[in-house]
Design an enzyme around this catalytic site. Structure first.
Site, PDB file in Angstrom:
ATOM      1  N   HIS A 248       5.051   5.377  20.074  1.00 34.22           N
ATOM      2  CA  HIS A 248       5.042   3.932  20.260  1.00 34.22           C
ATOM      3  C   HIS A 248       6.495   3.442  20.176  1.00 34.22           C
ATOM      4  CE1 HIS A 248       4.440  -0.306  19.039  1.00 34.22           C
ATOM      5  NE2 HIS A 248       3.217  -0.217  19.521  1.00 34.22           N
TER       6      HIS A 248
ATOM      7  N   GLN B 252      -1.997   4.546  13.763  1.00 31.75           N
ATOM      8  CA  GLN B 252      -3.274   4.810  14.428  1.00 31.75           C
ATOM      9  C   GLN B 252      -4.094   5.905  13.745  1.00 31.75           C
ATOM     10  OE1 GLN B 252      -4.573   2.977  16.757  1.00 31.75           O
ATOM     11  NE2 GLN B 252      -2.783   1.765  17.349  1.00 31.75           N
TER      12      GLN B 252
ATOM     13  N   ASP C  47       4.453   8.064  11.611  1.00 26.77           N
ATOM     14  CA  ASP C  47       3.906   6.782  12.057  1.00 26.77           C
ATOM     15  C   ASP C  47       2.389   6.933  12.051  1.00 26.77           C
ATOM     16  OD1 ASP C  47       2.829   4.668  13.431  1.00 26.77           O
ATOM     17  OD2 ASP C  47       4.164   4.831  15.170  1.00 26.77           O
TER      18      ASP C  47
ATOM     19  N   LYS D 211      -4.309  -3.152  11.507  1.00 30.64           N
ATOM     20  CA  LYS D 211      -5.021  -2.162  12.320  1.00 30.64           C
ATOM     21  C   LYS D 211      -6.088  -1.434  11.512  1.00 30.64           C
ATOM     22  CE  LYS D 211      -1.036  -1.287  15.320  1.00 30.64           C
ATOM     23  NZ  LYS D 211      -1.325  -1.932  16.618  1.00 30.64           N
TER      24      LYS D 211
ATOM     25  N   CYS E  13       3.084  -0.243  24.789  1.00 28.17           N
ATOM     26  CA  CYS E  13       4.313   0.009  24.027  1.00 28.17           C
ATOM     27  C   CYS E  13       4.623   1.498  23.970  1.00 28.17           C
ATOM     28  CB  CYS E  13       4.240  -0.578  22.617  1.00 28.17           C
ATOM     29  SG  CYS E  13       4.191  -2.358  22.598  1.00 28.17           S
TER      30      CYS E  13
HETATM   31  C1  LIG Z   1       1.253   4.238  16.896  1.00 29.10           C
HETATM   32  C2  LIG Z   1       1.782   2.890  16.570  1.00 29.10           C
HETATM   33  N1  LIG Z   1       2.941   2.763  15.913  1.00 29.10           N
HETATM   34  C3  LIG Z   1       3.452   1.560  15.583  1.00 29.10           C
HETATM   35  C4  LIG Z   1       2.803   0.398  15.899  1.00 29.10           C
HETATM   36  C5  LIG Z   1       3.430  -0.896  15.518  1.00 29.10           C
HETATM   37  O1  LIG Z   1       2.668  -1.564  14.546  1.00 29.10           O
HETATM   38  P1  LIG Z   1       2.977  -3.075  14.191  1.00 29.10           P
HETATM   39  O2  LIG Z   1       3.066  -3.824  15.477  1.00 29.10           O
HETATM   40  O3  LIG Z   1       1.821  -3.490  13.361  1.00 29.10           O
HETATM   41  O4  LIG Z   1       4.273  -3.095  13.437  1.00 29.10           O
HETATM   42  C6  LIG Z   1       1.580   0.477  16.571  1.00 29.10           C
HETATM   43  C7  LIG Z   1       0.807  -0.730  16.926  1.00 29.10           C
HETATM   44  O5  LIG Z   1       1.019  -1.386  17.887  1.00 29.10           O
HETATM   45  C8  LIG Z   1       1.060   1.746  16.918  1.00 29.10           C
HETATM   46  O6  LIG Z   1      -0.095   1.849  17.565  1.00 29.10           O
END
Ligand SMILES: Cc1ncc(COP(=O)(O)O)c(C=O)c1O
Ligand SMILES: Cc1ncc(COP(=O)(O)O)c(C=O)c1O
Lengths: 418, 150, 418, 150
Positions: A135, A215, A212, A238, A376
């Site tokens: 992401h 998910q 990270d 999430k 993203c």
């Molecule tokens: C795999 C992953 N990493 C990072 C993020 C970023 O999370 P947030 O927007 O809550 O900071 C997301 C969500 O969009 C994600 O799916």
């Protein structure tokens, strides 16, 4: 500490879906005259009533700022806030709740790591390793760091099936590798990565490891000790919690040695114009008034998750994901992007001759909420020669009927674009 | 209820399937690029503007979703041969039509633009319909940066 | 843009206090058998029902992630979120809503400025000027910046009355001065600073100006164009809004020229492993999923404030502050800290022979919630030769009876510590 | 309702007004500093521990609020002349008394510690009552860093 017991039988508890769904007010609505079919949980999950009530309870009954307050409201709020740290530690099987830092989300958590220990550890000529399916939140902070420090960003490639290619890991991780930052589950195509193996290789070469887990935390049991990672980040919103809540877990000894990131109230011990000393972890990393209500809401979300159990949630969602893959494979013109060994959270697909954006608009008219875009994860899209996909993502409240509605709506798209 | 059939009218689908004036333009003396981060679509617009300010030729490359592709295709058909000033006025009317309760641009040969009136009921798609128009203005203003409908 | 009209007659609208108070559920409670007397609004204000309902509405009716979502829920949430930008711009009389960046609070906003343009503008030998009465949030980020860059932190001194001494401003601000960061209203002693004068001097010497408006936005009308500042920060939770919401306003041309701070989703235009391009302002500074619910709640809070009007709020609070000063002056043993020319928000005092902490505990037993401590303004405490004070701070719902309860409870403290 | 009169008992107020063993200690061979960020109070504890591990003399400086000052004053009175081991045990019991439903430390000369039992009902004040005790342990362990009750 308030540890939850974790059953060893996956799927041991079977889910009472009707009851679960009744806890989510936002699901009980019509969109353009059709019942809402919410297949966008990877973007943000819906929230159960208990989470809304926990936040409301804070605002209606003991609304006040925390830490250093000596009146009753502040004392209550502080105790509630700090108790969520214990809940997060229990969720991640972290031995010490002081290793839990509250952030505004995964993005802030990763930036915190990159901007503190990242800066210290990564120098000119060093390398940071990520994967082809990250992401942007786990790409851009490292890219910015590498640019600033004169380091190189390296990338674990992705196979046509959507799995990371780990055969050449020994070539990718060397003494130059200072940080390995990997997504546990791909938000774009749903791959569950073998991060334990990657972490193991990274540790052997002395690299720091950052997971990270945005998910994965919502979908599976996690044990930071077992994974062996140094840092792990996730977002409350999430995992059925409020927007504005997030977590950075880090090894206590690393957190203690790290310099603070942001300056302000609460993260200091003493301030004078000559010399400022910092508070102990985790407060050192929580400058300013935190999102008290969101953290309290996150606590309720974790209670909700624990009540059902992540094993049961995983089993339920796996069944739905398998069903969705099978049914989408039956729809002519649909191409699923990625056939990973293990899948969680999401399925991405494209429809021949129709742009994902147009698919999304028509699906929405049928009440089916999906994402259409790059999710993203532009580099991954590029890897598959795409600019966008349609993504259906699942949560504990998702049901078999949702898959049917999705397939029916796709048929409708095909009628229009025939 | 907004019927998506108002959005995906036959003419739009037709231009999506077979875009007109697609490809590079040999005679081009003006061009610009536009980007829509929402769908990830990019458009490159090629123009030949003569000494009197008339858009003698128009073509485009790129695009992606039905709305933005059809918008580029129909724009290229409808505006070809018109003077720059008139074109700017048409965009204003077009923009009104798809964002507020404006009527379709009036005038000979402009009827086709009316097929986009359904976009009004799909606010997130407005950017798709206007991407090529913003890119056109950028080209006419001889600005270098890529247009972005953020 | 949705500009509010602002009446020129302060106090022209008189406040219906009973109605106002009835909008705040948290005020309707007993603490240790006594009605709650909330005198800690400078730490965080209570929230009106409309704010709770706005957040609840988001979670119950259109809960989803924003930007780049094409389904109905996401579209609604995006529109609501973006509309709050207009409301904030209107509140600050900012001509362009794109100059409004949402942050998690004042602390993050100031850190953002220090870490982006601060780093660029402040070099070795340069100076940053703050004042003796800053909150730690407006000290520590500049201290960290100065340390990193080899710059010097200078301080506008404070008089015994608790006013900044501006006579030597010409000596304090020179060509070396790159940034002047000043609190508009002191959270510790309630001084309203003549920031317009300071900003004017700073601009003459080409220094950037940053206003910490955490304690002024809730109490008075602000016009960023009239003030002439470059940046202004405030926290939503101190202006009847939710925790987790905050604002950095900045001059558009500065924001546009600045590099981004945090990396992640939403703040990018395109990402590839070779090259990443950033989104336009304000999104460039809003990496990751923002606190959508909190921003929507902040919108409702600003509606609430506008409905009453900041002139009326200021007049009401001024009356109470004057009354409190007069009544506390009557209590033998009470020493008010600071007699500033203009006061808003707060009064600090000490009680002879009793530590503020003990005062706080006994007051709490009487239902009176005050802060006792250094109020995140240790240097100011030191300036007055104190380690702590008792602080009573006021909001739109505060009433004359609160002052009486405070005075009565202090009498009780004196009985015990006789 | 927790009565604050249980917290502010006469003996506590007395030790607050006239702290015993206040000031430096000439014979000191151990010392430590403690800091409570909540009230901003600091305490410096001076000890003389003889070769047999007996705390022959104790004094303190600093402090601030009634609870922490009285705690330091009473500690210095009650522990003087006791062996180190016993002192550690007393702290454990003291800590239990003011955090859980523990009873007061038993033993000759320890009755005074009972006045702090009311602290149990005032959780935010526990740190005030224990600051000097944590500082004591730090001194006995011959650790250099300042203790902080964050
Ligand atoms: C795999 C992953 N990493 C990072 C993020 C970023 O999370 P947030 O927007 O809550 O900071 C997301 C969500 O969009 C994600 O799916
Ligand atoms: C003057 C001032 N500046 C900054 C802050 C920090 O605000 P926050 O904690 O909401 O980031 C506060 C509030 O504590 C304050 O009163």
């Amino acid at each position: 500490m308030n540890r939850q017991s974790h059953t060893d039988e996956p799927g041991g508890t079977s889910l009472d879906l009707a009851t679960v769904r009744s806890l989510f007010p936002c699901l009980q609505q019509q969109i353009h005259g059709n019942p809402l079919v919410y297949l966008d949980s990877a973007a943000t999950t819906q929230k159960p009533i208990s989470v809304l009530e926990a936040m409301d309870g804070y605002y209606r009954e003991y609304c006040s700022n925390i830490h250093r307050g000596i009146h009753t409201l502040s004392e209550r709020a502080t105790a509630k806030y700090e108790d969520v740290r214990n809940k997060v530690a229990a969720l991640l099987r972290a031995p010490d709740p002081r290793s839990v830092v509250f952030t505004s989300g995964t993005t802030e958590a990763i930036n915190l790591v990159a901007r503190t220990i990242g800066r210290e550890r990564v120098g000119s000529g060093d390398e940071v390793l990520i994967s082809a399916m990250e992401h942007h939140a786990n790409i851009v902070p490292w890219q910015m760091l590498c640019e600033e420090q004169g380091a190189t960003l390296r990338v674990i490639p992705c196979s046509d099936e959507g799995d990371l290619i780990l055969d050449d890991l020994v070539d990718l991780i060397s003494e130059k590798t200072r940080i390995v930052a990997i997504g546990h589950v791909s938000n774009a195509i749903g791959t569950v990565n073998d991060i334990k193996r990657i972490i193991h290789s990274a540790r052997e070469m002395g690299a720091l490891t950052v997971v990270d887990a945005a998910q994965s935390v919502p979908h599976m049991n996690i044990d930071v000790e077992d994974l062996g990672c140094d840092f792990l980040a996730f977002s409350g919103h999430k995992v059925y919690g409020p927007t504005g809540s997030g977590v950075l877990w880090g090894r206590l000894e690393l957190l203690e040695a790290m310099k603070p990131w942001q300056g302000g109230g609460d993260m200091i011990r003493t301030v004078s114009f000559e010399k400022t000393t910092y508070a102990d972890v985790p407060l050192k990393f929580e400058a300013g008034t935190p999102d008290i209500a969101a953290v309290i809401g996150l606590g309720a979300a974790l209670d909700f998750v624990n009540e059902i159990g992540l094993d049961a949630i995983y089993a339920h969602e796996k069944e739905l994901l398998d069903e969705a893959v099978a049914k989408l494979d039956q729809v002519s013109g649909v191409q699923i992007v990625g056939r990973p060994n293990q899948r969680a959270s999401s399925i991405s697909f494209v429809l021949d001759g129709v742009h994902p954006h147009d698919v999304g608009t028509i699906l929405d008219q049928k009440g089916v909420a999906v994402r259409a875009g790059h999710h993203c994860a532009m580099p991954l899209m590029k890897r598959f020669g795409l600019v966008a996909t349609i993504r259906a993502s699942f949560g504990v409240y998702s049901e078999s009927e949702d898959v049917d509605s999705l397939v029916e709506a796709i048929d409708e798209v095909k009628v229009i674009f025939r | 209820m907004n019927d998506f059939r108002d959005l995906y009218q036959e003419m739009i689908l037709d231009h999506y399937r077979s875009p007109r004036n697609f490809g590079p333009l040999e005679s081009q003396n003006l061009s610009a690029r536009g980007y829509n981060p929402l769908c990830g679509d990019e458009v490159e617009l090629h123009l030949y503007r003569d000494g009197d300010g008339i858009l003698r030729d128009i073509s485009f490359e790129g695009c992606g979703c039905a709305i933005s592709t059809a918008s580029a295709s129909i724009l290229s058909e409808v505006l070809k041969g018109r003077p720059e000033n008139e074109v700017r006025g048409i965009f204003e009317e077009f923009h009104k039509m798809i964002t507020e309760e404006g009527t379709a641009p009036e005038g000979e040969g402009l009827a086709k633009l009316k097929v986009f009136s359904g976009v009004k009921n799909f606010p997130v798609r407005v950017k798709c319909a206007t991407l090529v128009w913003h890119t056109l203005i950028q080209a006419l203003n001889e600005k270098e940066e890529e247009v972005c409908t953020e």
